[in-house]
Design an enzyme around this catalytic site. Structure first.
Site, mmCIF file in Angstrom:
data_model
loop_
_atom_site.group_PDB
_atom_site.id
_atom_site.type_symbol
_atom_site.label_atom_id
_atom_site.label_comp_id
_atom_site.label_asym_id
_atom_site.label_seq_id
_atom_site.Cartn_x
_atom_site.Cartn_y
_atom_site.Cartn_z
ATOM 1 N N ASN A 56 5.939 -88.267 22.261
ATOM 2 C CA ASN A 56 6.509 -87.724 23.499
ATOM 3 C C ASN A 56 5.799 -88.251 24.747
ATOM 4 O O ASN A 56 6.433 -88.506 25.772
ATOM 5 C CB ASN A 56 6.422 -86.191 23.502
ATOM 6 C CG ASN A 56 7.506 -85.561 22.648
ATOM 7 O OD1 ASN A 56 8.530 -86.166 22.381
ATOM 8 N ND2 ASN A 56 7.276 -84.337 22.207
ATOM 9 N N LYS B 131 3.433 -85.866 17.103
ATOM 10 C CA LYS B 131 4.666 -85.706 17.887
ATOM 11 C C LYS B 131 4.348 -85.843 19.381
ATOM 12 O O LYS B 131 5.117 -86.446 20.133
ATOM 13 C CB LYS B 131 5.301 -84.339 17.568
ATOM 14 C CG LYS B 131 6.583 -84.039 18.340
ATOM 15 C CD LYS B 131 7.774 -84.794 17.807
ATOM 16 C CE LYS B 131 8.975 -84.827 18.735
ATOM 17 N NZ LYS B 131 9.677 -83.594 18.925
ATOM 18 N N GLU C 86 9.396 -80.743 31.395
ATOM 19 C CA GLU C 86 8.364 -80.163 30.531
ATOM 20 C C GLU C 86 7.130 -81.077 30.510
ATOM 21 O O GLU C 86 6.635 -81.411 29.427
ATOM 22 C CB GLU C 86 8.978 -80.042 29.130
ATOM 23 C CG GLU C 86 8.477 -78.901 28.296
ATOM 24 C CD GLU C 86 9.218 -78.852 26.960
ATOM 25 O OE1 GLU C 86 9.635 -79.898 26.441
ATOM 26 O OE2 GLU C 86 9.384 -77.732 26.457
HETATM 27 N N1 LIG Z 1 16.627 -81.266 22.469
HETATM 28 C C1 LIG Z 1 15.935 -81.953 21.589
HETATM 29 O O1 LIG Z 1 16.461 -82.914 21.010
HETATM 30 C C2 LIG Z 1 14.519 -81.558 21.235
HETATM 31 C C3 LIG Z 1 13.911 -82.208 20.166
HETATM 32 C C4 LIG Z 1 12.641 -81.831 19.796
HETATM 33 C C5 LIG Z 1 11.980 -80.833 20.483
HETATM 34 N N2 LIG Z 1 12.577 -80.205 21.529
HETATM 35 C C6 LIG Z 1 11.836 -79.129 22.197
HETATM 36 O O2 LIG Z 1 12.474 -77.899 21.910
HETATM 37 C C7 LIG Z 1 12.301 -76.984 23.023
HETATM 38 C C8 LIG Z 1 13.668 -76.545 23.510
HETATM 39 O O3 LIG Z 1 14.312 -77.700 24.027
HETATM 40 P P1 LIG Z 1 15.869 -77.795 24.287
HETATM 41 O O4 LIG Z 1 16.185 -79.229 24.366
HETATM 42 O O5 LIG Z 1 16.606 -76.940 23.335
HETATM 43 O O6 LIG Z 1 15.945 -77.146 25.755
HETATM 44 P P2 LIG Z 1 17.243 -76.632 26.548
HETATM 45 O O7 LIG Z 1 18.463 -77.329 26.043
HETATM 46 O O8 LIG Z 1 16.895 -76.718 27.994
HETATM 47 O O9 LIG Z 1 17.353 -75.111 26.114
HETATM 48 C C9 LIG Z 1 16.505 -74.108 26.568
HETATM 49 C C10 LIG Z 1 17.303 -72.845 26.575
HETATM 50 O O10 LIG Z 1 16.452 -71.754 26.935
HETATM 51 C C11 LIG Z 1 17.225 -70.895 27.734
HETATM 52 N N3 LIG Z 1 16.366 -69.970 28.460
HETATM 53 C C12 LIG Z 1 15.457 -70.221 29.416
HETATM 54 N N4 LIG Z 1 14.878 -69.067 29.821
HETATM 55 C C13 LIG Z 1 15.444 -68.079 29.101
HETATM 56 C C14 LIG Z 1 15.285 -66.683 29.075
HETATM 57 N N5 LIG Z 1 14.421 -66.068 29.871
HETATM 58 N N6 LIG Z 1 16.042 -65.962 28.225
HETATM 59 C C15 LIG Z 1 16.939 -66.562 27.406
HETATM 60 N N7 LIG Z 1 17.127 -67.898 27.376
HETATM 61 C C16 LIG Z 1 16.389 -68.648 28.231
HETATM 62 C C17 LIG Z 1 18.011 -71.829 28.638
HETATM 63 O O11 LIG Z 1 19.026 -71.123 29.255
HETATM 64 P P3 LIG Z 1 20.158 -71.804 30.177
HETATM 65 O O12 LIG Z 1 21.209 -72.218 29.166
HETATM 66 O O13 LIG Z 1 20.605 -70.686 31.057
HETATM 67 O O14 LIG Z 1 19.519 -72.963 30.860
HETATM 68 C C18 LIG Z 1 18.462 -72.846 27.597
HETATM 69 O O15 LIG Z 1 19.650 -72.409 26.957
HETATM 70 C C19 LIG Z 1 11.510 -77.764 24.080
HETATM 71 O O16 LIG Z 1 10.135 -77.492 23.958
HETATM 72 C C20 LIG Z 1 11.800 -79.217 23.719
HETATM 73 O O17 LIG Z 1 10.800 -80.116 24.159
HETATM 74 C C21 LIG Z 1 13.844 -80.545 21.925
#
Ligand SMILES: NC(=O)c1ccc[n+]([C@@H]2O[C@H](COP(=O)([O-])OP(=O)(O)OC[C@H]3O[C@@H](n4cnc5c(N)ncnc54)[C@H](OP(=O)(O)O)[C@@H]3O)[C@@H](O)[C@H]2O)c1
Length: 289
Positions: free
Chosen positions: A179, A175, A256
């Site tokens: 990425n 993965k 990230e």
């Molecule tokens: N999105 C995808 O398609 C995808 C696919 C595969 C892997 N990933 C991986 O999955 C992980 C998450 O990605 P994502 O896309 O879901 O990121 P994201 O949309 O940025 O979501 C992260 C969340 O964490 C919250 N957060 C940050 N600090 C916090 C805290 N102290 N307490 C509570 N909540 C907190 C953020 O809050 P706010 O809402 O206030 O910003 C946001 O809601 C990453 O490592 C990413 O690389 C993502």
């Protein structure tokens, strides 16, 4: 009933929360930075909405059976404040993040035998607060062991597939190979179609080759054919696809990069392996962001 807390209701945490809440008898609590009344995902089969319990302050948390962390990898320290309240000596912590350092990130705070690293393959984007678009099937991969099997059971009937593997490390590095190539798009702010350009494809291949060498030094089983298969996935997928660090740059959010190309550079250094192309990409993206 299994109590599950999901920290980080973003694209992944929000989608997982809705699906766990709708499809199971689990009690799901969402841990957020700001209040949300509901969570909605637009899926290829229609809209799904749920109204799970939402906490906005770690002090409100109570120990759960499972904690699922779905914050970005650079948000570990603020996440730990939640863990103090959500975990007791039995709680298991699943880390749904990208990169290859899931366990290392949380090992200073949680015993390693209770950390469950998860490779996430789930194309989701945030389209508003608590509102997400899931563009395709969700697939999670965990290690084939007791905790991995228990984690997989949580997702029965949720529409998210969970598979177990006897070689989690190689899965995580594969993965990362995918990425790390996407960093080029994030740098030039152009979607996946730029992989059609030969000079760009050559840079992406160089990033993946370095990833393979470092991954092998770490113990991952990575075939040379990974270089072409990564490029094919960019060339044959939707040309307008925007990867998450590209999307985060466009939105002015932190990126990230350290958990991805940065990890290749850091772990390469540990093994005295040169990673010049990843180093350049990291330096340029850090400067640009
Ligand atoms: N999105 C995808 O398609 C995808 C696919 C595969 C892997 N990933 C991986 O999955 C992980 C998450 O990605 P994502 O896309 O879901 O990121 P994201 O949309 O940025 O979501 C992260 C969340 O964490 C919250 N957060 C940050 N600090 C916090 C805290 N102290 N307490 C509570 N909540 C907190 C953020 O809050 P706010 O809402 O206030 O910003 C946001 O809601 C990453 O490592 C990413 O690389 C993502």
């Amino acid at each position: 009933m299994t109590n599950i807390a999901v920290i980080g209701p973003g694209a992944i945490g929000g989608t997982v929360s809705v699906r766990l809440d709708k499809a199971s008898s689990h009690s799901v609590t969402v841990c957020a930075r700001s209040h949300l009344t509901n969570l909605t995902i637009e899926t290829t089969e229609g809209r799904m909405t749920s109204e799970p319990k939402v906490l906005v302050s770690p002090e409100q948390g109570r120990p759960c059976n499972w904690v699922l962390v779905a914050t970005k990898a650079y948000n570990v320290v603020p996440t730990v404040a939640w863990l103090r309240h959500l975990m007791d000596s039995e709680t298991r912590l699943a880390v749904l993040q990208n990169g290859v350092e899931h366990v290392a990130r949380f090992a200073p705070y949680v015993p390693e035998n209770r950390i469950v690293p998860v490779v996430v393959n789930m194309p989701v984007e945030r389209i508003g607060p608590g509102h997400f678009r899931q563009r395709g099937n969700g697939h999670l991969t965990v290690a084939a062991d007791f905790n991995g099997d228990e984690f997989a059971r949580l997702f029965l009937n949720t529409g998210i597939d969970v598979s177990t593997t006897s070689d989690f490390q190689s899965e995580a590095w594969r993965k990362l190979a995918l990425n790390c190539a996407g960093a080029v798009s994030a740098l030039v702010l152009k979607p996946a179609a730029i992989a059609q350009r030969t000079p760009i494809a050559n840079i992406m291949k160089a990033l993946v080759r370095e990833c393979i060498v470092v991954g092998r030094a770490e113990g991952a089983d990575l075939d040379d054919s990974l270089v072409e298969s990564v490029l094919d996935s960019y060339r044959n997928g939707p040309g307008d696809a925007i990867n998450s660090i590209h999307a985060d740059r466009l939105a002015g959010r932190p990126i990230e990069i350290d958990a991805r190309n940065g990890a290749i550079v850091r772990l390469g250094r540990k093994h005295k392996i040169e990673t010049p192309v990843n180093q350049i990409i990291v330096a340029l993206l850090e400067a640009a962001a």
